[in-house]
Design an enzyme around this catalytic site. Structure first.
Site, PDB file in Angstrom:
ATOM      1  N   ASP A   1     -48.565  42.683  40.163  1.00  0.00           N
ATOM      2  CA  ASP A   1     -47.632  43.817  39.694  1.00  0.00           C
ATOM      3  C   ASP A   1     -48.092  44.266  38.133  1.00  0.00           C
ATOM      4  OD1 ASP A   1     -46.080  43.950  42.174  1.00  0.00           O
ATOM      5  OD2 ASP A   1     -44.258  42.881  41.194  1.00  0.00           O
ATOM      6  N   MET A   2     -47.598  45.325  37.727  1.00  0.00           N
ATOM      7  CA  MET A   2     -47.718  45.881  36.609  1.00  0.00           C
ATOM      8  C   MET A   2     -46.187  46.032  35.728  1.00  0.00           C
ATOM      9  SD  MET A   2     -49.910  46.374  34.263  1.00  0.00           S
ATOM     10  CE  MET A   2     -51.629  46.649  35.052  1.00  0.00           C
TER      11      MET A   2
ATOM     12  N   GLN B   1     -49.654  52.895  36.881  1.00  0.00           N
ATOM     13  CA  GLN B   1     -48.523  53.445  36.817  1.00  0.00           C
ATOM     14  C   GLN B   1     -48.943  54.822  36.173  1.00  0.00           C
ATOM     15  OE1 GLN B   1     -47.466  50.501  33.999  1.00  0.00           O
ATOM     16  NE2 GLN B   1     -45.802  49.726  35.128  1.00  0.00           N
TER      17      GLN B   1
ATOM     18  N   ARG C   1     -33.655  48.189  37.617  1.00  0.00           N
ATOM     19  CA  ARG C   1     -34.567  49.323  37.643  1.00  0.00           C
ATOM     20  C   ARG C   1     -34.288  50.460  38.739  1.00  0.00           C
ATOM     21  NH1 ARG C   1     -37.729  44.923  35.729  1.00  0.00           N
ATOM     22  NH2 ARG C   1     -38.466  44.585  37.778  1.00  0.00           N
ATOM     23  N   ARG C   2     -33.844  49.745  39.933  1.00  0.00           N
ATOM     24  CA  ARG C   2     -33.464  50.529  41.015  1.00  0.00           C
ATOM     25  C   ARG C   2     -32.396  51.616  40.725  1.00  0.00           C
ATOM     26  NH1 ARG C   2     -37.232  47.830  41.692  1.00  0.00           N
ATOM     27  NH2 ARG C   2     -38.251  49.773  40.772  1.00  0.00           N
TER      28      ARG C   2
ATOM     29  N   LYS D   1     -45.080  55.384  40.023  1.00  0.00           N
ATOM     30  CA  LYS D   1     -44.919  56.126  39.008  1.00  0.00           C
ATOM     31  C   LYS D   1     -44.785  55.407  37.868  1.00  0.00           C
ATOM     32  CE  LYS D   1     -42.462  60.000  41.298  1.00  0.00           C
ATOM     33  NZ  LYS D   1     -41.264  60.646  41.699  1.00  0.00           N
ATOM     34  N   GLY D   2     -44.113  53.994  37.803  1.00  0.00           N
ATOM     35  CA  GLY D   2     -43.798  53.102  36.616  1.00  0.00           C
ATOM     36  C   GLY D   2     -42.246  53.080  36.563  1.00  0.00           C
ATOM     37  N   ALA D   3     -41.819  51.833  36.113  1.00  0.00           N
ATOM     38  CA  ALA D   3     -40.435  51.628  36.326  1.00  0.00           C
ATOM     39  C   ALA D   3     -39.854  51.207  35.045  1.00  0.00           C
ATOM     40  CB  ALA D   3     -40.182  50.447  37.412  1.00  0.00           C
TER      41      ALA D   3
ATOM     42  N   HIS E   1     -41.753  56.787  47.111  1.00  0.00           N
ATOM     43  CA  HIS E   1     -40.537  57.380  48.134  1.00  0.00           C
ATOM     44  C   HIS E   1     -40.468  58.714  48.073  1.00  0.00           C
ATOM     45  CE1 HIS E   1     -39.309  53.280  46.508  1.00  0.00           C
ATOM     46  NE2 HIS E   1     -39.463  53.011  47.892  1.00  0.00           N
TER      47      HIS E   1
ATOM     48  N   ARG F   1     -52.692  49.709  43.676  1.00  0.00           N
ATOM     49  CA  ARG F   1     -51.384  50.406  44.009  1.00  0.00           C
ATOM     50  C   ARG F   1     -51.094  51.363  43.171  1.00  0.00           C
ATOM     51  NH1 ARG F   1     -46.685  46.287  43.345  1.00  0.00           N
ATOM     52  NH2 ARG F   1     -47.405  45.754  45.279  1.00  0.00           N
TER      53      ARG F   1
HETATM   54  C1  LIG Z   1     -44.012  49.194  46.982  1.00  0.00           C
HETATM   55  C2  LIG Z   1     -43.902  49.185  45.428  1.00  0.00           C
HETATM   56  C3  LIG Z   1     -44.224  48.670  44.541  1.00  0.00           C
HETATM   57  C4  LIG Z   1     -43.995  48.893  43.001  1.00  0.00           C
HETATM   58  N1  LIG Z   1     -44.601  48.124  42.102  1.00  0.00           N
HETATM   59  C5  LIG Z   1     -44.477  48.541  40.851  1.00  0.00           C
HETATM   60  C6  LIG Z   1     -45.015  47.745  39.714  1.00  0.00           C
HETATM   61  O1  LIG Z   1     -45.782  46.791  40.066  1.00  0.00           O
HETATM   62  N2  LIG Z   1     -44.889  48.400  38.649  1.00  0.00           N
HETATM   63  C7  LIG Z   1     -43.846  49.167  38.156  1.00  0.00           C
HETATM   64  O2  LIG Z   1     -43.699  49.815  36.835  1.00  0.00           O
HETATM   65  N3  LIG Z   1     -43.142  49.900  39.389  1.00  0.00           N
HETATM   66  C8  LIG Z   1     -43.383  49.583  40.384  1.00  0.00           C
HETATM   67  N4  LIG Z   1     -42.655  50.321  41.416  1.00  0.00           N
HETATM   68  C9  LIG Z   1     -41.725  51.223  41.226  1.00  0.00           C
HETATM   69  C10 LIG Z   1     -42.217  52.523  40.810  1.00  0.00           C
HETATM   70  O3  LIG Z   1     -42.976  52.549  39.685  1.00  0.00           O
HETATM   71  C11 LIG Z   1     -41.038  53.476  40.817  1.00  0.00           C
HETATM   72  O4  LIG Z   1     -40.090  53.298  39.831  1.00  0.00           O
HETATM   73  C12 LIG Z   1     -40.133  53.790  42.179  1.00  0.00           C
HETATM   74  O5  LIG Z   1     -41.331  53.488  43.280  1.00  0.00           O
HETATM   75  C13 LIG Z   1     -39.431  55.063  42.232  1.00  0.00           C
HETATM   76  O6  LIG Z   1     -40.486  56.225  42.147  1.00  0.00           O
HETATM   77  P1  LIG Z   1     -40.703  56.868  43.512  1.00  0.00           P
HETATM   78  O7  LIG Z   1     -42.203  57.396  43.576  1.00  0.00           O
HETATM   79  O8  LIG Z   1     -40.177  56.399  44.590  1.00  0.00           O
HETATM   80  O9  LIG Z   1     -40.060  58.407  42.866  1.00  0.00           O
HETATM   81  P2  LIG Z   1     -38.630  58.871  42.491  1.00  0.00           P
HETATM   82  O10 LIG Z   1     -38.885  59.803  41.163  1.00  0.00           O
HETATM   83  O11 LIG Z   1     -37.677  57.738  42.230  1.00  0.00           O
HETATM   84  O12 LIG Z   1     -37.814  59.550  43.573  1.00  0.00           O
HETATM   85  C14 LIG Z   1     -38.567  60.621  44.078  1.00  0.00           C
HETATM   86  C15 LIG Z   1     -37.854  61.264  45.362  1.00  0.00           C
HETATM   87  O13 LIG Z   1     -37.853  60.132  46.560  1.00  0.00           O
HETATM   88  C16 LIG Z   1     -36.969  60.051  47.202  1.00  0.00           C
HETATM   89  N5  LIG Z   1     -35.894  59.128  47.123  1.00  0.00           N
HETATM   90  C17 LIG Z   1     -36.259  58.053  46.089  1.00  0.00           C
HETATM   91  N6  LIG Z   1     -35.321  56.944  46.494  1.00  0.00           N
HETATM   92  C18 LIG Z   1     -34.741  57.348  47.762  1.00  0.00           C
HETATM   93  C19 LIG Z   1     -33.403  56.912  48.281  1.00  0.00           C
HETATM   94  N7  LIG Z   1     -33.005  55.544  47.849  1.00  0.00           N
HETATM   95  N8  LIG Z   1     -33.284  57.290  49.263  1.00  0.00           N
HETATM   96  C20 LIG Z   1     -33.504  58.694  49.651  1.00  0.00           C
HETATM   97  N9  LIG Z   1     -34.643  59.067  49.126  1.00  0.00           N
HETATM   98  C21 LIG Z   1     -35.059  58.705  47.932  1.00  0.00           C
HETATM   99  C22 LIG Z   1     -35.917  61.299  46.628  1.00  0.00           C
HETATM  100  O14 LIG Z   1     -36.530  62.617  47.512  1.00  0.00           O
HETATM  101  C23 LIG Z   1     -36.470  61.460  45.147  1.00  0.00           C
HETATM  102  O15 LIG Z   1     -36.267  62.818  44.536  1.00  0.00           O
HETATM  103  C24 LIG Z   1     -43.189  50.134  42.482  1.00  0.00           C
HETATM  104  C25 LIG Z   1     -42.788  50.809  43.716  1.00  0.00           C
HETATM  105  C26 LIG Z   1     -43.033  50.530  45.224  1.00  0.00           C
HETATM  106  C27 LIG Z   1     -42.370  51.493  46.075  1.00  0.00           C
END
Ligand SMILES: Cc1cc2nc3c(=O)[nH]c(=O)nc-3n(C[C@H](O)[C@H](O)[C@H](O)COP(=O)(O)OP(=O)(O)OC[C@H]3O[C@@H](n4cnc5c(N)ncnc54)[C@H](O)[C@@H]3O)c2cc1C
Length: 317
Positions: free
Chosen positions: A143-144, A172, A297-298, A196-198, A236, A193
């Site tokens: 993970d990052m 990210q 973060r979620r 977007k970055g969290a 997502h 992977r």
């Molecule tokens: C498998 C995986 C591994 C990850 N690993 C890392 C990591 O190593 N380091 C790191 O910094 N981050 C990691 N992340 C987190 C990532 O960086 C984001 O913070 C997180 O995925 C939210 O971004 P998003 O692309 O889903 O878009 P967001 O901008 O959060 O959401 C965009 C759109 O997605 C839809 N959506 C989002 N959530 C929901 C929901 N609950 N219900 C319905 N629709 C929804 C909506 O339409 C929303 O407008 C990971 C994410 C995933 C999926």
């Protein structure tokens, strides 16, 4: 100008590292209910069962034993051991066959942040996890975390790949540097992977506005899908998933040459739909009792998640 939801996000991400707030949230009676939605359980057995359900349903899994920012060598060793036990149990249940279930590791959980020899300890622990994964017939993704660790993490991934070329890295899209990192890493067999970055990151290193992050994500997707590596599209976001699908089609990519990834408990119907359409869909499954940072973060990502938490709090009264 920063809008209200961006301000909420920054605030929650700030709290994700507050010890005082952590104590309050962890003790709140409501927290467990909310946690259950995003976390597969406290123990290995809960997690293995959740993974078996996902794999039985046609999805893949990558499992995260929760914990981060460890400042204790013994804790780093316990985290490594939890992964070793997990990999044995997954293999015993035949869940690691052809990489159906792999593991995701945060280097700060296995020692990277230790003041003395942190990088070396993290590399040693990660190497042992990779050896166990190889024995079980599966892979590991590193993970990052926040930008202060990016160079160190990519360096450790490079070291691990010398012996385990299948080790996955995470990039990210919110970081300014990431498009260039994608170009460097989109090489034959390289598992990357893209998310977007969290984390809460300063303007000097990261895009702050969501449309800039999304535009960067699309540029990175292009580099990865046009390259020779194995892209893992972690989002997502329906718009980005659709763009990824059409770029993959344009490149005539076979479904087994890349995968989609989403988090446990988020958009499960969409996860099933993507898998049923013949794609590889991997779910990131966190488990363990160190859920605070992950949960915050979620919350930060989506006001609806925060509302879910607040509503649950109000109902418990
Ligand atoms: C498998 C995986 C591994 C990850 N690993 C890392 C990591 O190593 N380091 C790191 O910094 N981050 C990691 N992340 C987190 C990532 O960086 C984001 O913070 C997180 O995925 C939210 O971004 P998003 O692309 O889903 O878009 P967001 O901008 O959060 O959401 C965009 C759109 O997605 C839809 N959506 C989002 N959530 C929901 C929901 N609950 N219900 C319905 N629709 C929804 C909506 O339409 C929303 O407008 C990971 C994410 C995933 C999926």
């Amino acid at each position: 100008m920063i809008d209200a939801s961006a301000a909420l996000r920054q605030g929650l991400l700030g709290l994700s590292r507050s010890k005082a707030v952590r104590q309050v949230i962890e003790k709140a009676p409501v927290s467990r209910d909310v946690v259950r939605r995003f976390v597969a359980g406290d123990g290995t057995a809960d997690c293995v069962q959740a993974v078996a359900d996902l794999v039985g349903d046609g999805r893949l899994a990558t499992i995260d034993f929760l914990g981060e920012d460890t400042l204790d060598v013994a804790q780093a060793s316990r985290t490594r051991d939890a992964y070793l036990t997990l990999l044995q149990e997954l293999q015993a249940r035949e869940l690691t066959a052809s990489g159906a279930a792999e593991v995701s590791v945060k280097l700060s959980a296995v020692g990277q942040a230790l003041p003395q020899d942190g990088e070396k300890i993290a590399l040693d622990n990660a190497r042992q996890i990779c050896e166990a994964a190889a024995t079980a017939g599966t892979t590991v993704t590193i993970d990052m975390e926040d930008h202060t660790t990016t160079d160190s993490t990519l360096g450790i991934v490079r070291d691990l790949r010398a012996d385990f070329p299948w080790v996955g890295a995470v990039l990210q899209a919110y970081l300014h540097r990431t498009e260039a990192d994608c170009r460097d890493l989109a090489t034959e067999g390289s598992r990357i992977r893209l998310c977007k970055g969290a984390y809460k990151e300063p303007e000097s290193v990261a895009f702050q506005e969501s449309h800039d992050v999304d535009a960067s994500y699309v540029r990175c997707l292009k580099v990865l899908l046009e390259g020779d590596g194995y892209p893992m599209i972690a989002s997502h976001d329906p718009r980005l998933i659709e763009i990824a699908r059409s770029l993959a089609d344009k490149q005539l990519r076979a479904p087994e040459s890349f995968e989609y990834q989403m988090l446990f408990g988020i958009r499960p119907d969409e996860q099933r739909r993507i898998a049923a359409a013949g794609n590889q869909m991997r779910v990131y499954v966190p488990y363990g009792d160190e859920w605070y940072g992950y949960l915050m973060r979620r919350m930060a990502e989506r006001p609806a998640n925060t509302m879910f938490f607040l509503r649950a709090l109000a109902t418990k009264g």
